[in-house]
Write an enzyme that holds these catalytic residues in place. Structure first.
Site, PDB file in Angstrom:
ATOM      1  N   GLY A  70      -0.040   0.150  -6.884  1.00  0.00           N
ATOM      2  CA  GLY A  70       1.340   0.023  -7.281  1.00  0.00           C
ATOM      3  C   GLY A  70       1.961   1.475  -7.679  1.00  0.00           C
ATOM      4  N   ASN A 127       0.767  12.283  -1.388  1.00  0.00           N
ATOM      5  CA  ASN A 127       0.898  11.129  -1.912  1.00  0.00           C
ATOM      6  C   ASN A 127       0.263  10.070  -0.808  1.00  0.00           C
ATOM      7  OD1 ASN A 127       1.295  11.485  -4.561  1.00  0.00           O
ATOM      8  ND2 ASN A 127       3.442  10.644  -4.382  1.00  0.00           N
ATOM      9  N   LYS A 136       4.957  16.949  -0.666  1.00  0.00           N
ATOM     10  CA  LYS A 136       5.028  16.094  -1.885  1.00  0.00           C
ATOM     11  C   LYS A 136       4.703  14.644  -1.184  1.00  0.00           C
ATOM     12  CE  LYS A 136       5.078  13.538  -5.084  1.00  0.00           C
ATOM     13  NZ  LYS A 136       5.941  13.352  -6.349  1.00  0.00           N
ATOM     14  N   ARG A 183       6.506  -0.902 -11.602  1.00  0.00           N
ATOM     15  CA  ARG A 183       7.300  -1.075 -10.518  1.00  0.00           C
ATOM     16  C   ARG A 183       6.263  -1.243  -9.455  1.00  0.00           C
ATOM     17  NH1 ARG A 183      10.352   4.732 -11.173  1.00  0.00           N
ATOM     18  NH2 ARG A 183       8.675   5.018 -12.476  1.00  0.00           N
ATOM     19  N   CYS A 188       5.299   5.638  -6.426  1.00  0.00           N
ATOM     20  CA  CYS A 188       5.038   6.897  -5.714  1.00  0.00           C
ATOM     21  C   CYS A 188       4.243   6.387  -4.779  1.00  0.00           C
ATOM     22  CB  CYS A 188       4.538   7.738  -6.554  1.00  0.00           C
ATOM     23  SG  CYS A 188       5.443   8.136  -8.113  1.00  0.00           S
TER      24      CYS A 188
HETATM   25  N1  SAJ Z   1      -5.307   3.629  -7.678  1.00  0.00           N
HETATM   26  C1  SAJ Z   1      -6.446   3.037  -6.953  1.00  0.00           C
HETATM   27  N2  SAJ Z   1      -7.404   3.729  -6.943  1.00  0.00           N
HETATM   28  C2  SAJ Z   1      -7.743   5.080  -7.180  1.00  0.00           C
HETATM   29  C3  SAJ Z   1      -6.334   5.754  -7.645  1.00  0.00           C
HETATM   30  C4  SAJ Z   1      -5.372   5.015  -7.967  1.00  0.00           C
HETATM   31  O1  SAJ Z   1      -6.411   1.826  -6.741  1.00  0.00           O
HETATM   32  O2  SAJ Z   1      -8.559   5.659  -7.024  1.00  0.00           O
HETATM   33  C5  SAJ Z   1      -4.089   2.695  -7.724  1.00  0.00           C
HETATM   34  C6  SAJ Z   1      -3.490   2.807  -9.232  1.00  0.00           C
HETATM   35  O3  SAJ Z   1      -4.195   1.633  -9.928  1.00  0.00           O
HETATM   36  C7  SAJ Z   1      -2.051   2.435  -8.960  1.00  0.00           C
HETATM   37  C8  SAJ Z   1      -1.819   3.225  -7.832  1.00  0.00           C
HETATM   38  O4  SAJ Z   1      -3.004   3.492  -7.284  1.00  0.00           O
HETATM   39  O5  SAJ Z   1      -1.824   1.185  -8.973  1.00  0.00           O
HETATM   40  C9  SAJ Z   1      -1.155   4.884  -7.982  1.00  0.00           C
HETATM   41  O6  SAJ Z   1      -2.050   5.261  -8.980  1.00  0.00           O
HETATM   42  P1  SAJ Z   1      -2.053   6.968  -9.209  1.00  0.00           P
HETATM   43  O7  SAJ Z   1      -3.150   7.407  -9.949  1.00  0.00           O
HETATM   44  O8  SAJ Z   1      -1.573   7.764  -7.781  1.00  0.00           O
HETATM   45  O9  SAJ Z   1      -0.552   7.097  -9.860  1.00  0.00           O
HETATM   46  P2  SAJ Z   1       0.733   7.343  -9.884  1.00  0.00           P
HETATM   47  O10 SAJ Z   1       1.207   6.673  -8.762  1.00  0.00           O
HETATM   48  O11 SAJ Z   1       1.450   7.424 -11.054  1.00  0.00           O
HETATM   49  O12 SAJ Z   1       0.899   9.158  -9.623  1.00  0.00           O
HETATM   50  C10 SAJ Z   1       0.755   9.516  -8.501  1.00  0.00           C
HETATM   51  C11 SAJ Z   1       0.035  10.868  -8.430  1.00  0.00           C
HETATM   52  N3  SAJ Z   1      -0.052  11.238  -7.060  1.00  0.00           N
HETATM   53  C12 SAJ Z   1      -0.960  12.096  -6.909  1.00  0.00           C
HETATM   54  O13 SAJ Z   1      -2.104  12.072  -7.569  1.00  0.00           O
HETATM   55  C13 SAJ Z   1      -1.224  12.685  -5.490  1.00  0.00           C
HETATM   56  C14 SAJ Z   1       0.937  11.692  -9.294  1.00  0.00           C
HETATM   57  O14 SAJ Z   1       0.310  13.213  -9.157  1.00  0.00           O
HETATM   58  C15 SAJ Z   1       2.235  11.877  -8.878  1.00  0.00           C
HETATM   59  O15 SAJ Z   1       3.031  12.791  -9.528  1.00  0.00           O
HETATM   60  C16 SAJ Z   1       2.917  10.636  -8.706  1.00  0.00           C
HETATM   61  O16 SAJ Z   1       2.030   9.895  -7.838  1.00  0.00           O
HETATM   62  C17 SAJ Z   1       4.241  10.824  -8.212  1.00  0.00           C
HETATM   63  O17 SAJ Z   1       5.175  10.826  -9.136  1.00  0.00           O
HETATM   64  O18 SAJ Z   1       4.520  10.848  -6.837  1.00  0.00           O
END
Ligand code: SAJ
Length: 439
Positions: free
Chosen positions: A273, A226, A222, A346, A276
């Site tokens: 942000g 991430n 996990k 968050r 996670c």
């Molecule tokens: N972001 C970018 N560029 C990208 C993707 C995301 O700048 O290409 C930014 C987003 O704007 C955001 C942050 O990163 O601020 C996180 O975005 P995210 O799409 O990763 O969203 P989370 O944090 O809600 O979800 C992640 C996911 N992890 C993965 O895809 C490996 C989700 O599957 C997990 O369940 C979640 O973390 C978690 O709960 O751990």
């Protein structure tokens, strides 16, 4: 011990208790209730408990199906919430879904919520119970923190009197129910038996693979997945900075890079942000012993943490070009959530941007259609702004008519951190446009 709980899981009479009714706990509680299990959720705040018991969903972002499902399972008496840990005494399965942040300075795990939940549970733990940690934890935590606290507070022995499992969540705002139903899960048992019991339980709500493993493997999987995403985003962000430096357009470059086989360049932007991605890389390396040097993990964190400050620099440059000092400027910030169409703020990159701009003396007004504190109409917020900074790609912003917005602001300067608009579209509407990764 096993016979009883397995039978109760198979005939769905097992009492399921979920500790923490946030983005992780609430949807999984509702799905087990929908599957037919009697479910009780525990949350500290009495207000949120009452809201849930009235069938009202405390999560406000776009969450397809969650509010209806909650209202249904509460009205059917399948799910209720309480602040009282005594309900754990009757439980066969207890899921722990509390926050596991890291200390903002030391970057070490801050297990205050986890330790509190474990202690309260331990004081009410009955023999034969299966305890499943869904929260994301640093590798080694099940052995070093979870097991000792439960044994000390309950007087019971793990793997003999109760089962221990780490089954990390994979939820994402906007897809909470779908991700639980459709994403594969790693089911890390402290014993193979515990893993099998948990697989039997999750089979009732997860339609995807359930991969049994040991606890350390589940914890590593996990936090690593991430951290991997963080590194991929950091690469995209560094390439955006390179394109700015060389006068190219990262969005065009990225599109063409992704046409080559096995490439999937992520989206550069205004920052990373959420609960996670910004903290799980630190959890990943938290218990590594001397001799392991996490260079890439650190570098990725530094690059991604730097993007909101890069947005500040782009804003200052744009203002300077029209002879306005940041300390004399009124800045309109669009988006405060960490993710589009979510109310979750968050570790929001906007928080960093706003704090720095205010530190530099700017007047900052914030709009966000989902975050309660910053709701209201855009038209009320932007009048008099010298620059508009887009931090989140909410659908509402994608639909904005830039010509209409233009007449409301003091200066038509747009700094776009999420490629919500195209250069052509903005310039056609009379804006001085600059975007992350566009030199
Ligand atoms: N972001 C970018 N560029 C990208 C993707 C995301 O700048 O290409 C930014 C987003 O704007 C955001 C942050 O990163 O601020 C996180 O975005 P995210 O799409 O990763 O969203 P989370 O944090 O809600 O979800 C992640 C996911 N992890 C993965 O895809 C490996 C989700 O599957 C997990 O369940 C979640 O973390 C978690 O709960 O751990």
């Amino acid at each position: 011990m096993k016979g009883d709980i397995l039978a109760a899981i198979e005939n769905k009479t097992a009492n399921v208790v979920v500790l923490g009714l946030g983005y992780v706990g609430l949807p999984v509680a509702c799905l087990f209730a929908e599957a037919g299990f009697p479910v009780v959720g525990i949350r500290r705040s009495q207000d949120k408990v009452e809201l849930v018991n009235r069938g009202i969903c405390p999560i406000e972002g776009k969450e397809p199906g969650l509010a209806d499902l909650l209202a249904r399972v509460v009205s059917e008496g399948q799910f209720r919430a309480t602040v009282d840990y005594e309900v754990c005494r009757e439980a066969q399965a207890v899921l722990i879904a509390v926050e596991t942040p890291v200390d903002p300075v030391t970057k070490k795990p801050d297990y205050q919520a986890l330790r509190g939940a474990l202690t309260n549970l331990g004081n009410n733990l009955s023999p034969g119970t299966m305890v499943i940690v869904e929260s994301t934890i640093a590798p080694g935590t099940m052995e070093r923190v979870v097991k000792p606290i439960l044994e000390e507070t309950s007087g019971l022995r793990a793997n003999e009197d109760f089962y221990l499992v780490n089954c990390p969540e994979r939820v994402m705002p906007g897809k909470l129910l779908r991700n639980i139903r459709e994403c594969a899960r790693v089911v890390g048992g402290m014993t193979p038996e515990a893993a099998q019991l948990a697989v039997a339980l999750y089979r009732h709500v997860v339609q995807a693979d359930l991969d049994p493993a040991d606890c350390l493997t589940a914890e590593l999987v996990k936090t690593m997945e991430n951290a991997y995403r963080d590194v991929q985003i950091a690469f995209a962000n560094e390439m955006a900075l390179l394109c700015e430096n060389m006068g190219a357009d990262v969005w065009q470059v990225r599109e063409l890079v992704n046409k080559s086989p096995y490439r999937a360049m992520h989206l550069p932007g205004a920052g990373v942000g959420g609960h996670c991605i910004p903290k799980d890389p630190w959890l990943l390396i938290a218990n590594a012993s001397d001799g392991f040097e996490p260079r890439l993990t650190h570098a990725a964190r530094a690059i991604n943490d730097g993007m909101p400050l890069h947005m500040v620099n782009l804003t200052i440059e744009a203002l300077q070009e029209v002879g306005v000092g940041v300390a004399d400027a009124k800045v309109g910030v669009l988006g405060y959530a960490y993710q589009e169409n979510s109310d979750d703020a968050r570790n929001s990159p906007s928080e960093v941007l706003v704090a720095r701009l205010r530190e530099l003396g700017a007047e900052v007004v914030i709009h966000d259609p989902w975050v309660p504190e910053y709701r209201g109409s855009l038209e009320e917020r932007v009048p008099g702004c010298d620059v508009i900074v887009v931090m989140v790609a909410h659908d509402v912003y994608r639909a904005v008519d830039l010509s209409e917005l233009r007449v409301q602001v003091a200066r038509p300067i747009l700094v776009d951190g999420r490629h919500v608009f195209s250069t052509e579209q903005a310039r056609a509407a009379g804006w001085d446009y600059r975007g992350v990764g566009q030199g």
